[in-house]
Write a protein that holds these residues in place. Structure first.
Motif, mmCIF file in Angstrom:
data_model
loop_
_atom_site.group_PDB
_atom_site.id
_atom_site.type_symbol
_atom_site.label_atom_id
_atom_site.label_comp_id
_atom_site.label_asym_id
_atom_site.label_seq_id
_atom_site.Cartn_x
_atom_site.Cartn_y
_atom_site.Cartn_z
ATOM 1 N N TYR A 254 0.810 -1.219 0.000
ATOM 2 C CA TYR A 254 0.000 0.000 0.000
ATOM 3 C C TYR A 254 0.845 1.272 0.000
ATOM 4 N N GLU A 255 2.023 1.205 0.601
ATOM 5 C CA GLU A 255 2.917 2.365 0.631
ATOM 6 C C GLU A 255 4.345 1.877 0.409
ATOM 7 N N PRO A 256 4.719 1.666 -0.862
ATOM 8 C CA PRO A 256 6.045 1.129 -1.160
ATOM 9 C C PRO A 256 7.161 1.960 -0.528
ATOM 10 N N GLY A 257 8.069 1.259 0.134
ATOM 11 C CA GLY A 257 9.210 1.932 0.737
ATOM 12 C C GLY A 257 9.017 2.328 2.181
ATOM 13 N N ALA A 258 7.788 2.287 2.671
ATOM 14 C CA ALA A 258 7.535 2.664 4.058
ATOM 15 C C ALA A 258 7.766 1.467 4.970
ATOM 16 N N SER A 259 7.994 1.735 6.249
ATOM 17 C CA SER A 259 8.157 0.673 7.245
ATOM 18 C C SER A 259 7.341 1.033 8.475
ATOM 19 N N GLN A 260 6.995 0.008 9.252
ATOM 20 C CA GLN A 260 6.237 0.277 10.461
ATOM 21 C C GLN A 260 7.046 1.111 11.445
ATOM 22 N N ALA A 261 8.371 0.967 11.448
ATOM 23 C CA ALA A 261 9.197 1.772 12.343
ATOM 24 C C ALA A 261 9.096 3.253 11.993
ATOM 25 N N GLN A 262 9.137 3.555 10.686
ATOM 26 C CA GLN A 262 9.012 4.949 10.252
ATOM 27 C C GLN A 262 7.643 5.515 10.622
ATOM 28 N N ILE A 263 6.611 4.732 10.390
ATOM 29 C CA ILE A 263 5.258 5.211 10.672
ATOM 30 C C ILE A 263 5.033 5.343 12.169
ATOM 31 N N ALA A 264 5.538 4.408 12.952
ATOM 32 C CA ALA A 264 5.409 4.513 14.405
ATOM 33 C C ALA A 264 6.094 5.781 14.920
ATOM 34 N N ALA A 265 7.266 6.095 14.371
ATOM 35 C CA ALA A 265 7.962 7.319 14.773
ATOM 36 C C ALA A 265 7.167 8.555 14.378
ATOM 37 N N LEU A 266 6.571 8.532 13.183
ATOM 38 C CA LEU A 266 5.730 9.649 12.739
ATOM 39 C C LEU A 266 4.546 9.830 13.678
ATOM 40 N N PHE A 267 3.886 8.751 14.016
ATOM 41 C CA PHE A 267 2.723 8.832 14.908
ATOM 42 C C PHE A 267 3.128 9.317 16.293
ATOM 43 N N ASP A 268 4.275 8.884 16.773
ATOM 44 C CA ASP A 268 4.748 9.332 18.088
ATOM 45 C C ASP A 268 4.995 10.837 18.095
ATOM 46 N N SER A 269 5.441 11.368 16.972
ATOM 47 C CA SER A 269 5.685 12.814 16.900
ATOM 48 C C SER A 269 4.393 13.603 16.738
ATOM 49 N N MET A 270 3.375 12.990 16.152
ATOM 50 C CA MET A 270 2.102 13.676 15.936
ATOM 51 C C MET A 270 1.210 13.662 17.180
ATOM 52 N N ARG A 271 1.227 12.568 17.907
ATOM 53 C CA ARG A 271 0.253 12.359 18.975
ATOM 54 C C ARG A 271 0.208 13.491 20.020
ATOM 55 N N PRO A 272 1.346 13.956 20.556
ATOM 56 C CA PRO A 272 1.248 14.976 21.617
ATOM 57 C C PRO A 272 0.507 16.243 21.189
ATOM 58 N N ARG A 273 0.807 16.756 20.004
ATOM 59 C CA ARG A 273 0.133 17.986 19.568
ATOM 60 C C ARG A 273 -1.347 17.736 19.278
ATOM 61 N N LEU A 274 -1.670 16.562 18.754
ATOM 62 C CA LEU A 274 -3.077 16.242 18.498
ATOM 63 C C LEU A 274 -3.860 16.116 19.793
ATOM 64 N N VAL A 275 -3.292 15.451 20.781
ATOM 65 C CA VAL A 275 -3.985 15.265 22.062
ATOM 66 C C VAL A 275 -4.158 16.603 22.772
ATOM 67 N N THR A 276 -3.122 17.437 22.742
ATOM 68 C CA THR A 276 -3.219 18.755 23.381
ATOM 69 C C THR A 276 -4.288 19.603 22.707
ATOM 70 N N LEU A 277 -4.316 19.589 21.370
ATOM 71 C CA LEU A 277 -5.320 20.365 20.657
ATOM 72 C C LEU A 277 -6.715 19.856 20.981
ATOM 73 N N ARG A 278 -6.898 18.553 21.022
ATOM 74 C CA ARG A 278 -8.215 17.998 21.356
ATOM 75 C C ARG A 278 -8.652 18.434 22.745
ATOM 76 N N GLU A 279 -7.767 18.375 23.697
ATOM 77 C CA GLU A 279 -8.120 18.777 25.065
ATOM 78 C C GLU A 279 -8.502 20.253 25.115
ATOM 79 N N ASP A 280 -7.758 21.089 24.414
ATOM 80 C CA ASP A 280 -8.064 22.523 24.397
ATOM 81 C C ASP A 280 -9.421 22.785 23.749
ATOM 82 N N VAL A 281 -9.690 22.092 22.646
ATOM 83 C CA VAL A 281 -10.939 22.294 21.915
ATOM 84 C C VAL A 281 -12.137 21.808 22.730
#
Length: 490
Positions: free
Chosen positions: A154-181
């Motif tokens: 589905y995403e040639p060249g991607a790995s679960q390690a790369q995606i897990a790292a991306l999600f780890d970097s996204m989660r804090p700002r998303l959770v903070t924004l949700r709490e504020d909203v």
């Protein structure tokens, strides 16, 4: 004829047969009689057997060795056919055929289990599919990571390690924004009322037209789970209708138009070649998500939509366009991924990503899946799942064997964030057109910079060439924080 010509002629027939198989899937999810499930499973298995034989034909290896590319397009075609040949050759024909048969049967089982809130009716079937997909992953991985082997479809060249790292970097700002909203003093009103199906469908067609959908090469039908299907001269969309929630129909339609427009926008010269389809599901999701969210849920387009909906339904419970914009983008706790707001959507994907990795690795068994889903959902969203149809049974993906697909939704959001930033700079007067219900400048920019290229470039290269910047989650997160801080007066 040269070896390259022979290869292209053979591939052309394979691509055509693949389109026929895809049309069988569309038919099954839209108009096929419910009693035809077993027959369709045999038909799908037969088509897969034919396709697998072609994709592993020894002549492909010979042609690939002998073919002499004349330009970069030829070279890319050879790379893509070679990749598919290597992957298909690792999977036994028996296994490929059985996966096609079982996933076709499983769609009906899943739909009935979802309608009846009966996960026990579906989990044994899911267990069988999971065993088949693990076997496929083992064949593809050749000693490597099983999940990465499936993700590469589905995403040639991607790995679960790369995606897990991306999600780890996204989660804090998303959770903070949700709490504020969710903690903000101002909270938009919900839309209330009864919205007749036929009126919703007329509006949905108007929205599809506003986004440049080519009805001469497409059509719209109703399905349990909205999807798009097809390519080139036949690219179809589906939607669904809830008569208390017109946004479900309208935004599902716009989302699927994004997918379908990508296929309709690919250079005609690439038809029936590996270049004649979207290069990855992340790239595909970037189109559906930017159509649906940055464009379709923006203040300019929702202003136009407000007037159309007010006229169609003889008034709305929301008094003005500004309030309607806030309502369209309302952030609320909810169970359903496809109905989730932009702030929380990626959190839904992160849940599925972690669970399906555990399923493939064997860390999680299907008998424990409902409990694992419910516990994770409560932890991530703060509400308890009320029934299985709103929990583990809501998505069709695992029923049809799409393990590795879910993370591409969030990756598509990241790509869309990058594209939206570049498009806003390139088309500064876009809102003036959107306020009139005309998305043409946005569609033309996306078509020129991304869609027309089809599979010519690897996914990240495609996005980076279109935007002139490295792929990053920052544009998406910056956009979300700016948009929802404004709506919620933070």
């Amino acid at each position: 004829m040269s070896a390259f010509d022979d290869l292209l002629a053979f591939q052309r027939q394979t691509e055509a047969l693949s389109s026929v198989a895809e049309r069988l899937g569309w038919d099954q999810e839209t108009v096929m009689p419910r009693g035809a499930t077993e027959q369709r499973a045999e038909e799908m298995a037969a088509m897969e057997a034919v396709l697998h034989e072609r994709r592993t034909d020894p002549r492909l290896g010979e042609w690939l060795e002998q073919a002499e590319p004349q330009d970069a397009e030829d070279q890319r075609i050879l790379e893509l056919i070679s990749r598919d040949f290597r992957r298909a050759s690792r999977v036994p024909a028996r296994l490929a055929t059985e996966i096609a048969r079982q996933t076709s049967l499983a769609q009906g089982v899943w739909a009935d289990a979802r309608a009846n809130d009966a996960p026990d009716d579906f989990l044994p079937v899911l267990s069988d599919i999971l065993m088949l997909k693990r076997e496929e992953a083992s064949a593809l991985a050749d000693g490597g990571d099983l999940y990465d082997a499936l993700l590469d479809d589905y995403e040639p060249g991607a790995s679960q390690a790369q995606i897990a790292a991306l999600f780890d970097s996204m989660r804090p700002r998303l959770v903070t924004l949700r709490e504020d909203v969710l903690g903000a003093e101002f909270q938009p009103s919900a839309l209330s009322g009864h919205f007749a199906q036929e009126t919703q469908l007329r509006l949905a067609r108007s929205c599809a037209t506003a986004f440049g959908y080519d009805w001469a090469r497409g059509r719209m039908d109703i399905a349990v789970h909205p999807f798009s299907s097809g390519r080139w001269q036949d690219s179809r969309i589906t939607t669904r209708v809830v008569e208390t929630d017109p946004f479900n129909c309208i935004y599902s339609t716009i989302h699927e138009v994004g997918h379908s427009s990508y296929e309709q926008g690919i250079d005609d010269d690439y038809a029936f070649t590996p270049l004649g389809r979207g290069v990855s599901m992340g790239a595909h999701e970037s189109q559906s998500r930017i159509y649906e969210n940055q464009i379709g849920r923006g203040a300019a387009f929702t202003g136009w939509l407000y007037q159309r909906m007010s006229d169609a339904f003889d008034g709305l419970s929301i008094p003005d366009a500004e309030g309607f914009y806030a309502t369209v983008n309302r952030v609320t706790p909810g169970y359903i991924r496809t109905e989730a707001d932009e702030v929380q959507y990626n959190l839904h994907i992160m849940l599925r990503f972690d669970l399906e990795r555990d399923l493939i690795s064997g860390r999680l068994d299907t008998v424990d899946l409902v409990e694992a889903w419910n516990a994770r959902f409560l932890r991530d969203f703060g509400i308890a799942v009320d029934r299985p149809a709103n929990g583990v049974l809501q998505d069709v993906h695992w029923a049809v064997g799409l393990f590795g697909y879910f993370p591409t939704y969030a990756l598509g959001n990241v790509y869309a964030g990058c594209l939206n930033k570049a498009m806003a700079e390139a088309v500064p007067d876009l809102d003036r057109y959107l306020a009139q219900g005309d998305a043409t400048p946005a569609v033309e920019w996306l078509r020129e910079n991304m869609q027309r290229h089809g599979g010519l470039y690897p996914p990240r290269d495609l996005i980076e060439d279109a935007t002139g910047s490295d792929v990053s989650e920052a544009p998406l997160l910056d956009y979300l924080e700016e948009k929802f801080s404004g709506i919620y007066r933070l």
